[in-house]
Write a protein that holds these residues in place. Structure first.
Motif, PDB file in Angstrom:
ATOM      1  N   THR A  21       0.849  -1.184   0.000  1.00  0.00           N
ATOM      2  CA  THR A  21       0.000   0.000   0.000  1.00  0.00           C
ATOM      3  C   THR A  21       0.887   1.236   0.000  1.00  0.00           C
ATOM      4  O   THR A  21       1.917   1.297   0.661  1.00  0.00           O
ATOM      5  CB  THR A  21      -0.915   0.023   1.236  1.00  0.00           C
ATOM      6  OG1 THR A  21      -0.112   0.003   2.404  1.00  0.00           O
ATOM      7  CG2 THR A  21      -1.868  -1.158   1.231  1.00  0.00           C
ATOM      8  N   HIS A  22       0.456   2.223  -0.772  1.00  0.00           N
ATOM      9  CA  HIS A  22       1.213   3.457  -0.897  1.00  0.00           C
ATOM     10  C   HIS A  22       0.337   4.631  -0.492  1.00  0.00           C
ATOM     11  O   HIS A  22      -0.850   4.651  -0.796  1.00  0.00           O
ATOM     12  CB  HIS A  22       1.655   3.684  -2.351  1.00  0.00           C
ATOM     13  CG  HIS A  22       2.535   2.614  -2.891  1.00  0.00           C
ATOM     14  ND1 HIS A  22       3.872   2.537  -2.599  1.00  0.00           N
ATOM     15  CD2 HIS A  22       2.271   1.554  -3.687  1.00  0.00           C
ATOM     16  CE1 HIS A  22       4.386   1.490  -3.203  1.00  0.00           C
ATOM     17  NE2 HIS A  22       3.432   0.863  -3.877  1.00  0.00           N
ATOM     18  N   GLU A  23       0.920   5.599   0.165  1.00  0.00           N
ATOM     19  CA  GLU A  23       0.243   6.860   0.431  1.00  0.00           C
ATOM     20  C   GLU A  23       0.722   7.823  -0.641  1.00  0.00           C
ATOM     21  O   GLU A  23       1.871   8.265  -0.623  1.00  0.00           O
ATOM     22  CB  GLU A  23       0.601   7.376   1.828  1.00  0.00           C
ATOM     23  CG  GLU A  23       0.053   6.529   2.949  1.00  0.00           C
ATOM     24  CD  GLU A  23      -1.470   6.516   2.974  1.00  0.00           C
ATOM     25  OE1 GLU A  23      -2.082   7.552   2.679  1.00  0.00           O
ATOM     26  OE2 GLU A  23      -2.024   5.465   3.281  1.00  0.00           O
ATOM     27  N   THR A  24      -0.122   8.127  -1.607  1.00  0.00           N
ATOM     28  CA  THR A  24       0.265   8.957  -2.738  1.00  0.00           C
ATOM     29  C   THR A  24      -0.235  10.376  -2.522  1.00  0.00           C
ATOM     30  O   THR A  24      -1.408  10.593  -2.237  1.00  0.00           O
ATOM     31  CB  THR A  24      -0.328   8.401  -4.039  1.00  0.00           C
ATOM     32  OG1 THR A  24       0.074   7.048  -4.176  1.00  0.00           O
ATOM     33  CG2 THR A  24       0.154   9.194  -5.234  1.00  0.00           C
ATOM     34  N   ASP A  25       0.666  11.328  -2.660  1.00  0.00           N
ATOM     35  CA  ASP A  25       0.314  12.743  -2.585  1.00  0.00           C
ATOM     36  C   ASP A  25       0.053  13.214  -4.008  1.00  0.00           C
ATOM     37  O   ASP A  25       0.975  13.579  -4.735  1.00  0.00           O
ATOM     38  CB  ASP A  25       1.450  13.533  -1.934  1.00  0.00           C
ATOM     39  CG  ASP A  25       1.101  14.989  -1.741  1.00  0.00           C
ATOM     40  OD1 ASP A  25      -0.043  15.382  -2.057  1.00  0.00           O
ATOM     41  OD2 ASP A  25       1.973  15.738  -1.266  1.00  0.00           O
ATOM     42  N   PHE A  26      -1.212  13.173  -4.419  1.00  0.00           N
ATOM     43  CA  PHE A  26      -1.556  13.496  -5.796  1.00  0.00           C
ATOM     44  C   PHE A  26      -1.330  14.970  -6.109  1.00  0.00           C
ATOM     45  O   PHE A  26      -1.043  15.325  -7.239  1.00  0.00           O
ATOM     46  CB  PHE A  26      -2.991  13.090  -6.096  1.00  0.00           C
ATOM     47  CG  PHE A  26      -3.171  11.593  -6.132  1.00  0.00           C
ATOM     48  CD1 PHE A  26      -2.657  10.848  -7.174  1.00  0.00           C
ATOM     49  CD2 PHE A  26      -3.834  10.940  -5.111  1.00  0.00           C
ATOM     50  CE1 PHE A  26      -2.808   9.475  -7.219  1.00  0.00           C
ATOM     51  CE2 PHE A  26      -3.985   9.566  -5.136  1.00  0.00           C
ATOM     52  CZ  PHE A  26      -3.477   8.828  -6.187  1.00  0.00           C
ATOM     53  N   GLY A  27      -1.450  15.841  -5.115  1.00  0.00           N
ATOM     54  CA  GLY A  27      -1.183  17.266  -5.323  1.00  0.00           C
ATOM     55  C   GLY A  27       0.273  17.504  -5.673  1.00  0.00           C
ATOM     56  O   GLY A  27       0.589  18.266  -6.595  1.00  0.00           O
ATOM     57  N   ALA A  28       1.183  16.851  -4.957  1.00  0.00           N
ATOM     58  CA  ALA A  28       2.607  16.988  -5.242  1.00  0.00           C
ATOM     59  C   ALA A  28       2.950  16.384  -6.599  1.00  0.00           C
ATOM     60  O   ALA A  28       3.767  16.937  -7.344  1.00  0.00           O
ATOM     61  CB  ALA A  28       3.432  16.312  -4.147  1.00  0.00           C
ATOM     62  N   LEU A  29       2.308  15.271  -6.934  1.00  0.00           N
ATOM     63  CA  LEU A  29       2.541  14.643  -8.226  1.00  0.00           C
ATOM     64  C   LEU A  29       2.082  15.553  -9.364  1.00  0.00           C
ATOM     65  O   LEU A  29       2.801  15.740 -10.343  1.00  0.00           O
ATOM     66  CB  LEU A  29       1.812  13.299  -8.299  1.00  0.00           C
ATOM     67  CG  LEU A  29       1.907  12.550  -9.622  1.00  0.00           C
ATOM     68  CD1 LEU A  29       3.359  12.200  -9.936  1.00  0.00           C
ATOM     69  CD2 LEU A  29       1.045  11.308  -9.589  1.00  0.00           C
TER      70      LEU A  29
END
Length: 61
Positions: A21-29
């Protein structure tokens, strides 16, 4: 020869990527992909600026 070890490693990595499982920071991406960064990219070290001031054209802001 030697394909078994490489394939086993690829399988292990693929399985790890699939089930971890990953915690993805979509704003930073999104900001990275669009080129928006919080840092100022045009900052130059004063020593470098002084060294190359006769070669670099002055910026027109």
């Amino acid at each position: 020869m030697g394909r078994g070890r490489a394939k086993a490693k690829q399988t292990k990595v693929a399985r790890d990527l699939k089930y971890r499982t990953h915690e993805t920071d979509f704003g930073a991406l999104a900001s990275e992909l669009h080129g928006d960064s919080g840092k100022q990219q045009d900052e130059v070290d004063p020593e470098v600026l002084e060294k190359w001031s006769d070669v670099i054209e002055p910026s027109r802001d």
